[in-house]
Design a protein around this motif. Structure first.
Motif, PDB file in Angstrom:
ATOM      1  N   ASN A  87     -11.090   9.351  -3.092  1.00 34.60           N
ATOM      2  CA  ASN A  87     -11.311   8.521  -1.910  1.00 34.60           C
ATOM      3  C   ASN A  87     -10.240   8.745  -0.852  1.00 34.60           C
ATOM      4  OD1 ASN A  87     -13.604   6.823  -2.725  1.00 34.60           O
ATOM      5  ND2 ASN A  87     -12.192   6.129  -4.304  1.00 34.60           N
TER       6      ASN A  87
ATOM      7  N   TYR B 263       0.815  -1.214   0.000  1.00 32.75           N
ATOM      8  CA  TYR B 263       0.000   0.000   0.000  1.00 32.75           C
ATOM      9  C   TYR B 263       0.849   1.265   0.000  1.00 32.75           C
ATOM     10  CZ  TYR B 263      -4.050  -2.947   0.945  1.00 32.75           C
ATOM     11  OH  TYR B 263      -5.035  -3.890   0.863  1.00 32.75           O
TER      12      TYR B 263
ATOM     13  N   SER C  79      -3.937   9.288   3.420  1.00 32.50           N
ATOM     14  CA  SER C  79      -3.677   9.187   1.988  1.00 32.50           C
ATOM     15  C   SER C  79      -5.002   9.223   1.228  1.00 32.50           C
ATOM     16  CB  SER C  79      -2.949   7.886   1.665  1.00 32.50           C
ATOM     17  OG  SER C  79      -2.665   7.836   0.281  1.00 32.50           O
TER      18      SER C  79
ATOM     19  N   ALA D 245      -6.630   8.604  -2.770  1.00 31.21           N
ATOM     20  CA  ALA D 245      -6.463   8.151  -4.150  1.00 31.21           C
ATOM     21  C   ALA D 245      -7.706   8.614  -4.910  1.00 31.21           C
ATOM     22  CB  ALA D 245      -6.323   6.638  -4.214  1.00 31.21           C
TER      23      ALA D 245
ATOM     24  N   VAL E 253     -15.244   8.282   1.507  1.00 34.38           N
ATOM     25  CA  VAL E 253     -14.450   7.474   2.440  1.00 34.38           C
ATOM     26  C   VAL E 253     -15.221   6.189   2.718  1.00 34.38           C
ATOM     27  CG1 VAL E 253     -15.414   8.562   4.540  1.00 34.38           C
ATOM     28  CG2 VAL E 253     -13.133   7.531   4.613  1.00 34.38           C
ATOM     29  N   ASP E 254     -14.486   5.102   2.891  1.00 31.25           N
ATOM     30  CA  ASP E 254     -15.068   3.827   3.310  1.00 31.25           C
ATOM     31  C   ASP E 254     -14.630   3.581   4.744  1.00 31.25           C
ATOM     32  OD1 ASP E 254     -16.227   3.379   0.863  1.00 31.25           O
ATOM     33  OD2 ASP E 254     -14.662   2.029   0.145  1.00 31.25           O
TER      34      ASP E 254
ATOM     35  N   LEU F  99       1.045   4.867  -2.732  1.00 31.22           N
ATOM     36  CA  LEU F  99       0.181   5.977  -2.352  1.00 31.22           C
ATOM     37  C   LEU F  99       1.029   7.176  -1.958  1.00 31.22           C
ATOM     38  CD1 LEU F  99      -2.232   3.998   0.014  1.00 31.22           C
ATOM     39  CD2 LEU F  99      -2.881   5.001  -2.174  1.00 31.22           C
TER      40      LEU F  99
ATOM     41  N   GLY G  99     -12.167  -4.216   1.404  1.00 30.69           N
ATOM     42  CA  GLY G  99     -11.449  -4.171   0.130  1.00 30.69           C
ATOM     43  C   GLY G  99     -10.540  -5.367  -0.092  1.00 30.69           C
TER      44      GLY G  99
ATOM     45  N   GLU H 296      -8.278   7.126   1.469  1.00 33.45           N
ATOM     46  CA  GLU H 296      -7.947   5.701   1.608  1.00 33.45           C
ATOM     47  C   GLU H 296      -7.597   5.345   3.041  1.00 33.45           C
ATOM     48  OE1 GLU H 296      -8.175   3.324  -0.658  1.00 33.45           O
ATOM     49  OE2 GLU H 296      -8.767   4.686  -2.243  1.00 33.45           O
ATOM     50  N   MET H 297      -6.959   6.269   3.741  1.00 32.38           N
ATOM     51  CA  MET H 297      -6.587   5.994   5.126  1.00 32.38           C
ATOM     52  C   MET H 297      -6.384   7.291   5.876  1.00 32.38           C
ATOM     53  SD  MET H 297      -2.714   4.502   4.495  1.00 32.38           S
ATOM     54  CE  MET H 297      -3.014   3.163   3.393  1.00 32.38           C
TER      55      MET H 297
ATOM     56  N   HIS I 106     -19.961   2.901   3.061  1.00 32.27           N
ATOM     57  CA  HIS I 106     -19.468   3.862   2.069  1.00 32.27           C
ATOM     58  C   HIS I 106     -20.079   5.211   2.415  1.00 32.27           C
ATOM     59  CE1 HIS I 106     -18.087   0.371  -0.109  1.00 32.27           C
ATOM     60  NE2 HIS I 106     -19.329  -0.109  -0.121  1.00 32.27           N
TER      61      HIS I 106
END
Length: 144
Positions: free
Chosen positions: A72, A47, A67, A69, A104-105, A51, A132, A74-75, A141
């Motif tokens: 989104n 990862y 981060s 992407a 964001v998820d 990123l 994921g 991502e973290m 989501h």
């Protein structure tokens, strides 16, 4: 306190992983130890190198990272000892300004994170049974 945000390099990976593990152990009590170790192994290999990771520091000590992407987030992880001190909000705002992120998820079993993103203006727009990585951790989501 002065918070600085800077791009991470591979030299930051050990501290990033310390922050990640501290945050995950504090907020992801649903993760099995086996899965935690699995992610701990693949994040720095698969990862992070792919990123753009931004760090938030205080007195040159990394307190969190994030981060994005495309659109989104991502973290976004904050060291457990630094939680509740505004690092997450500052880092999130910086990422939003830099990238225009809109999604964001979040792990469904992490109500603190869901609450944080709701405070930032996100609303739940859907749900997936698996994360994921295809593991059985339902994802919410969220979108602005």
């Amino acid at each position: 306190m002065i918070h600085q945000i800077r791009l991470a390099t591979s030299e930051d990976y050990p501290r990033i992983m310390e922050v990640w593990e501290s945050a995950v152990r504090a907020t992801h009590d649903f993760l099995s130890e086996e899965d935690l170790q699995h992610f701990k192994e693949i994040i720095p290999k698969e990862y992070l190198p792919n990123l753009k990771v931004y760090l938030i520091t205080e007195n040159n000590e990394v307190q969190g990272f994030a981060s994005v992407a495309e659109v989104n987030l991502e973290m976004l992880f904050i060291h457990d000892e630094a939680r509740g001190k505004g690092f997450g909000r500052t880092l999130y705002q910086s990422m939003k300004d830099k990238t225009g992120l809109t999604k964001v998820d979040v792990n469904e079993q992490n109500p603190q994170a869901i609450g944080f993103y709701e405070k930032m203006g996100f609303k739940a727009t859907g749900r997936s049974e698996k994360d994921g990585s295809g593991k059985d951790y339902p994802i919410i989501h969220m979108s602005l």
